[in-house]
Every structure is written in structure tokens, then in C-alpha cells.
Design an enzyme around this catalytic site. Structure first.
Site, PDB file in Angstrom:
ATOM      1  N   ASN A  32      52.924  25.709  -0.992  1.00 51.27           N
ATOM      2  CA  ASN A  32      51.929  26.004  -2.383  1.00 51.27           C
ATOM      3  C   ASN A  32      50.527  24.918  -2.106  1.00 51.27           C
ATOM      4  OD1 ASN A  32      50.554  24.464  -5.025  1.00 51.27           O
ATOM      5  ND2 ASN A  32      51.731  25.413  -5.956  1.00 51.27           N
ATOM      6  N   ASN A  68      54.438  19.728  -5.636  1.00 45.84           N
ATOM      7  CA  ASN A  68      53.021  20.575  -6.014  1.00 45.84           C
ATOM      8  C   ASN A  68      51.639  19.621  -4.779  1.00 45.84           C
ATOM      9  OD1 ASN A  68      50.582  22.132  -7.116  1.00 45.84           O
ATOM     10  ND2 ASN A  68      52.029  22.426  -8.576  1.00 45.84           N
ATOM     11  N   ASP A  75      48.392  18.453 -10.729  1.00 47.34           N
ATOM     12  CA  ASP A  75      48.739  19.550  -9.960  1.00 47.34           C
ATOM     13  C   ASP A  75      48.249  18.827  -8.568  1.00 47.34           C
ATOM     14  OD1 ASP A  75      48.309  22.039  -8.732  1.00 47.34           O
ATOM     15  OD2 ASP A  75      48.492  23.257 -10.499  1.00 47.34           O
ATOM     16  N   GLU A  99      42.404  28.346  -7.529  1.00 50.39           N
ATOM     17  CA  GLU A  99      43.102  26.905  -6.413  1.00 50.39           C
ATOM     18  C   GLU A  99      42.337  26.739  -5.530  1.00 50.39           C
ATOM     19  OE1 GLU A  99      45.053  24.611  -5.981  1.00 50.39           O
ATOM     20  OE2 GLU A  99      46.772  24.772  -7.482  1.00 50.39           O
ATOM     21  N   GLU A 122      51.346  35.130  -9.200  1.00 42.08           N
ATOM     22  CA  GLU A 122      50.553  34.949  -7.669  1.00 42.08           C
ATOM     23  C   GLU A 122      51.744  35.363  -6.069  1.00 42.08           C
ATOM     24  OE1 GLU A 122      50.522  30.536  -8.393  1.00 42.08           O
ATOM     25  OE2 GLU A 122      51.448  30.685 -10.111  1.00 42.08           O
TER      26      GLU A 122
END
Length: 308
Positions: A122, A179, A232, A36, A146
Site C-alpha cells: 500500500n 497503511n 492514511d 493517492e 483498486e
């Protein structure tokens, strides 16, 4: 007649001007658990990205290859840079937003709102005035994969704005799971991904848009719908197109929300960024790997356009 490579799905002729038909989708790093938060550091000619479950931030450069930038990253997820070139990240472990100073020390920017712990920040962007905007879903406290399993203290899953003088305010509170987020090049629009369908099929897989009025947002409706998986992380390019992650790759939308095409990736995509020495590379974090592909447009962020 030009034969398109298998990784390109052209749905509008304009897409051909954005991704050259001779471009290749290349894996540059593999063997991770869940990648990510890619962010390009043009002044250091390197990419940083998170491997959330392993609690590491990784570093990749074309000349030096792959290395560990930070061990014990506390489940760091999304990353960005501020106008001073500092790394700003979201950590699920301490449930905060943290800035890496030029000397390597860490400054916690936000970890509570109204006296209660944040859910699990996030993704994050920093506007040109230095304000920090971030999403706060519950993914980092749903399990121990996570983050650390915990009961939410916030009543809603918010999008926050932290002003340059340190005032934290809620700018949106009606998401199921907010997100990824990114600004249009002129910063008049903020795009925010709704990824609540990850745990609730009744939640639409959409990207919403908001008109930016200083420190506040005005809901401007649904910008686009993702037809494979959910949105995302995402980025805008310098011409205003929005590139979003999805289950089958990266989807590209024009400023009106029309999908122009897709870069198909063999793993579920989590995020992306623009970068490379010339600014014409897209780096894609996708489950266990990071991919790179040439694109004929640069990102909207200042450091991709050569000023950072």
C-alpha cells in the site's frame, strides 16, 4: 485581528507559524477516481501521483500542467523515492513493490514472503541506508475497484522491511490494516497508520509509533488519534511535526502527538507530500482532486530539502 481563511483550523498557536494565514488552498488537478501516492521530484520540478482505479500515474508541473506519466500502472498506490532518486511504488495488481530505474525499466523488489503472495502493498518509504519499508494490508484484494478480488495468502497484515541486500522480513504483524508510514527526520522513529476502522468500527483510528533499532522496530505506543475519519498517508516536516491525512483534511501533530491544527479540505484526504520549487508547498491527494497549499516548513525527505 487577523481573520483566518476557512481552510485553516488553528488549535495551537504554534500552527500559525507553519501555515501562513494568507495561504490559499488551491486545486491543481481534478476529475480523478481515487488519488493517492504523491511524491515530489525536485530535480525535475514535478509531482507524480496515482489515480488507482484508472491504473495511471499522473505528472503535474507548474510550467507544463497535467499529463500522464504511466498508463497501465497496475493499480499503483503509494510512491516514494530512494536515495538514488528512483521512483519506488506499491502495485495492487501484481501485489508487489516495484522500482523504476533511471532508464525507465521496472524492477520488482518484493512480491512474496515465505513463498506466498503479498496481500496488496500500500505505502512505502526508503530509509537513508537504502532499506525499503512498506505496509501490506488487504485493500487491493477486497474488491476489483483498486485491484483484483482475491483471498489473502498471508496470515497477517504486515509491515515489511526489505534490506539493501534483498532480505525481506516482517517488522510488525499486529495491525488490522497498516497503511501510511513515515520516518521522523532522524529516522529514530517510524510512524504507521492503523486504518482498519475503514471496515471495522471497533478498530481505533490511530497512528502508532515505533522506535527504530537498525532492522527492527520496538512498539512505542499510540502517537495520536484521528478525530475525523481515519489516518492514511502522512509525512514529517523537517522540524519533526507529523502531518496526517484524515476525512476532513490534513491534521498536524507536534513530535509529542499534540494536534496543532488542521488544513481543512473539501474532500476526503488520502495522502500528502512536501515539494514545490522552494520546498514550501504541500500537495494533497483528496479523492477526485489534488490540492496545493503554501506551508512555512519543508518536508523531512532529502529531495524536499534540496538534495534530490
Amino acid at each position: 485581528m487577523i481573520t483566518l481563511p476557512a481552510h485553516l483550523d488553528v488549535q495551537d498557536d504554534r500552527f500559525a507559524a507553519l501555515v501562513h494565514p494568507m495561504s490559499r488552498l488551491e486545486p491543481i488537478a481534478r476529475g480523478f477516481t481515487w488519488t493517492e501516492g504523491p511524491v515530489w521530484f525536485g530535480d525535475r520540478n514535478c509531482l507524480l501521483f496515482s489515480d488507482i482505479p484508472s491504473q495511471r500515474i499522473m505528472r503535474w508541473s507548474e510550467t507544463e500542467g497535467l499529463s500522464v506519466y504511466r498508463e497501465g500502472s497496475q493499480f499503483n498506490n503509494g510512491n516514494t523515492r530512494d536515495p538514488q532518486g528512483r521512483l519506488v511504488g506499491c502495485r495492487h495488481g501484481p501485489r508487489d513493490v516495484v522500482r523504476t530505474e533511471h532508464d525507465g525499466s521496472l524492477t520488482v523488489l518484493a512480491d512474496r514472503f515465505d513463498g506466498k503472495r503479498l496481500n496488496s502493498p500500500n505505502d512505502v518509504v526508503v530509509s537513508s541506508d537504502g532499506a525499503v519499508w512498506f505496509t501490506d494490508p488487504t485493500y487491493g484484494i477486497i474488491s476489483n475497484f483498486e485491484g483484483y478480488r482475491s483471498t489473502p495468502e498471508q496470515e497477517t497484515r504486515n509491515v515489511f522491511r526489505l534490506s539493501p541486500d534483498g532480505e525481506l522480513t516482517v517488522v510488525v504483524s499486529d495491525f488490522s490494516q497498516p497503511n501510511g508510514l513515515c520516518f521522523s527526520p532522524d529516522e529514530k522513529t517510524l510512524y504507521i497508520a492503523e486504518s482498519g476502522s475503514s471496515h471495522d468500527d471497533s478498530v481505533p483510528a490511530i497512528i502508532r509509533k515505533f522506535a527504530v533499532d537498525g532492522a527492527t522496530l520496538r512498539d512505542a505506543g499510540v502517537f495520536a488519534k484521528i478525530d475525523r475519519g481515519l489516518p492514511d498517508g502522512m509525512r514529517c516536516d523537517s522540524t519533526g511535526n507529523l502531518w496526517s491525512s484524515a476525512a476532513d483534511g490534513v491534521h498536524c501533530f507536534d513530535p509529542q502527538g499534540t494536534r496543532l491544527g488542521k488544513i481543512l479540505v473539501p474532500e476526503v484526504v488520502s495522502n500528502l507530500c512536501f515539494g514545490g520549487a522552494d520546498g514550501h508547498r504541500m500537495f494533497i491527494t483528496a479523492t477526485t482532486s489534488v490540492y496545493c497549499v503554501f506551508v512555512d516548513v519543508r518536508g523531512a525527505e532529502a529531495w524536499v530539502r534540496g538534495r534530490g
